[in-house]
Scaffold this active site. Structure first.
Site, PDB file in Angstrom:
ATOM      1  N   HIS A 105      -7.073  81.299 -16.173  1.00  7.84           N
ATOM      2  CA  HIS A 105      -7.750  80.908 -17.405  1.00  7.84           C
ATOM      3  C   HIS A 105      -6.762  80.199 -18.320  1.00  7.84           C
ATOM      4  CE1 HIS A 105      -8.943  82.075 -21.714  1.00  7.84           C
ATOM      5  NE2 HIS A 105      -9.767  81.104 -21.345  1.00  7.84           N
ATOM      6  N   SER A 106      -7.114  79.007 -18.785  1.00  6.02           N
ATOM      7  CA  SER A 106      -6.348  78.289 -19.796  1.00  6.02           C
ATOM      8  C   SER A 106      -4.891  78.108 -19.353  1.00  6.02           C
ATOM      9  CB  SER A 106      -6.451  79.048 -21.126  1.00  6.02           C
ATOM     10  OG  SER A 106      -5.972  78.284 -22.198  1.00  6.02           O
TER      11      SER A 106
END
Length: 297
Positions: A105-106
């Site tokens: 994520h990210s």
């Protein structure tokens, strides 16, 4: 319907201390490494894990160094995303994984992208939630490293940490971020985010992580990494995430990757933390990606 989750907490010994992780599924299953975003922790995947297949997969959700229950890097270091990409090598040495599926994520997705370039043929496929090598800021290189140095000096002197109530921490987890979290998503992060001291809580996270955007690379340097990226990628783009405004850049990167490997772009309704806020929205896609893999075993 989500199944009742069962997990095991582990510690992995690394040269700078330990990396904490929470594992799900069968240890004999296909390895899946789950890596969270900047200033979060392994709890960001807790709610999603309830929906994912367990029998044929072994998920290790790590707290990156300086996050959650993991050791910080030495306090004198100036930190950059490259340090985290390099650290993955030592984490994988302890796990004894040669190849694996990567779920990021990210910042976690950015770390996976860089690692795949530094160590080709290790990541079999990359599942990215609102994360791609992209730095649209116009910060000068000197400004970036000047700020990084200042945070490093602050960490070295170990200034006394401020303490907060549970309500204050949860409010910050919900609102002081790129996209707001709902109450359940914030609760999922809370346990690993803080340490209780005299009835209040202090953050576990490394202050050096506040150096935004946490990478010296600008657009041109990011593009060079994207140019040689050759791992099959499933790219989740939330409607209100940080990547969605850069449609032209996404198209350019997609075409470059498509020439060398497989890319699937999946648009979902939600914000930057849709995998934590609304795991039911992304879970069917992730399950299909994983089950398509298991059918080939």
């Amino acid at each position: 319907m989500a199944e009742v989750e069962q997990f095991t907490d582990i510690k992995l010994s690394v040269p700078w201390g330990h990396v904490a992780a929470r594992t799900y599924g069968s240890p004999t299953g296909k390895p899946v490494l789950a890596v969270h975003g900047r200033l979060d922790n392994a709890g960001t995947f807790t709610r999603l894990m309830k929906y994912l297949p367990k029998e044929l997969f072994y998920y290790v959700c790590i707290d990156l160094p300086g996050h959650g229950w993991s050791s910080h890097f030495p306090s004198w270091m100036i930190l950059d995303v490259m340090d985290y990409a390099h650290a993955l090598y030592f984490i994988l040495e302890v796990l004894q994984w040669k190849t694996f599926i990567y779920l990021g994520h990210s910042l976690g997705a950015q770390i996976g992208t860089i690692f795949s370039v530094l160590h080709p043929n290790r990541i079999e496929k990359l599942i990215s939630f609102d994360g791609i090598l992209l730095n649209p800021t116009n910060n000068k290189l000197t400004t970036y490293f000047k700020n990084a140095s200042a945070f490093s000096v602050k960490a070295y002197h170990e200034e006394k940490s401020l303490s907060f109530t549970r309500e204050e921490i949860l409010h910050a987890l919900k609102t002081f971020r790129i996209g707001v979290l709902n109450s359940e998503a914030a609760d999922a992060l809370f346990e690993r985010a803080v340490t209780e001291v005299n009835g209040k809580y202090i953050y576990n996270r490394d202050i050096r992580l506040k150096n935004h955007p946490f990478s010296f690379m600008r657009i041109k340097e990011c593009q060079k990494f994207n140019n040689v990226f050759s791992v099959p990628i499933y790219f989740f783009i939330p409607s209100h995430g940080i990547i969605s405004p850069y449609k032209e850049f996404i198209m350019q990167v997609s075409e470059l990757i498509r020439v060398k490997t497989m890319i699937e772009v999946i648009y979902v309704d939600g914000n930057h933390d849709v995998h934590n806020n609304n795991p039911e929205k992304v879970a069917p896609f992730v399950c299909k990606i994983l089950n398509d893999y298991s059918s080939k075993l």
